[in-house]
Design a protein around this motif. Sequence first.
Motif, mmCIF file in Angstrom:
data_model
loop_
_atom_site.group_PDB
_atom_site.id
_atom_site.type_symbol
_atom_site.label_atom_id
_atom_site.label_comp_id
_atom_site.label_asym_id
_atom_site.label_seq_id
_atom_site.Cartn_x
_atom_site.Cartn_y
_atom_site.Cartn_z
ATOM 1 N N ASN A 40 -61.663 15.358 -5.148
ATOM 2 C CA ASN A 40 -61.575 16.825 -5.112
ATOM 3 C C ASN A 40 -62.606 17.453 -6.042
ATOM 4 O OD1 ASN A 40 -59.497 16.463 -3.359
ATOM 5 N ND2 ASN A 40 -57.966 17.526 -4.582
ATOM 6 N N LYS A 41 -62.825 16.836 -7.192
ATOM 7 C CA LYS A 41 -63.797 17.364 -8.148
ATOM 8 C C LYS A 41 -65.205 17.337 -7.552
ATOM 9 C CE LYS A 41 -65.568 16.856 -12.804
ATOM 10 N NZ LYS A 41 -65.621 16.090 -14.019
ATOM 11 N N SER A 50 -63.401 25.873 -6.538
ATOM 12 C CA SER A 50 -62.550 25.232 -7.538
ATOM 13 C C SER A 50 -61.821 24.015 -6.957
ATOM 14 C CB SER A 50 -61.521 26.226 -8.074
ATOM 15 O OG SER A 50 -60.539 26.482 -7.091
ATOM 16 N N LYS A 52 -58.729 23.434 -7.326
ATOM 17 C CA LYS A 52 -57.457 23.930 -6.795
ATOM 18 C C LYS A 52 -57.615 24.379 -5.343
ATOM 19 C CE LYS A 52 -53.720 27.153 -7.737
ATOM 20 N NZ LYS A 52 -53.195 28.172 -8.626
ATOM 21 N N ASN A 55 -57.929 21.339 -3.155
ATOM 22 C CA ASN A 55 -56.619 20.720 -2.994
ATOM 23 C C ASN A 55 -55.771 21.499 -1.981
ATOM 24 O OD1 ASN A 55 -54.656 18.688 -3.755
ATOM 25 N ND2 ASN A 55 -53.535 20.374 -4.681
ATOM 26 N N ASN A 56 -55.820 22.823 -2.058
ATOM 27 C CA ASN A 56 -55.068 23.648 -1.096
ATOM 28 C C ASN A 56 -55.538 23.394 0.330
ATOM 29 O OD1 ASN A 56 -53.543 24.817 -3.119
ATOM 30 N ND2 ASN A 56 -54.794 26.659 -3.238
ATOM 31 N N CYS A 59 -54.257 19.927 1.455
ATOM 32 C CA CYS A 59 -52.812 19.984 1.722
ATOM 33 C C CYS A 59 -52.531 20.710 3.034
ATOM 34 C CB CYS A 59 -52.080 20.672 0.572
ATOM 35 S SG CYS A 59 -51.979 19.660 -0.906
#
Length: 102
Positions: A40-41, A50, A52, A55-56, A59
Amino acid sequence: MHKISIEEAKKISEIRNTIKDKKEDKRLHAIQLRGQGKSNKEIAEKLDTSIKVVNNWICKYVKEGIEGLLSKGQKGNHRNLTFEQEEEMLKKFRRKRTKKDR
């Protein structure tokens, strides 16, 4: 951590070739990169967003599939140019700048 298969990443790559919306393309690109084993990074850095947000997106993809990443009819004024529209607009600015620089 959600895993995206290589086959899914290949399918997404094919779909990205048909997408004209830059935001959708960016979300799909994130999933494609995840399928290629990126963290993810790494994805966040490459796509200038970002961790986050990445990740969203992942998901949402796991829960809803590709449809979850595509833009839904949003209310309001959302001016998002296609790649072709953006390139056409930039050409006009480049021509004006070239004339000024002479």
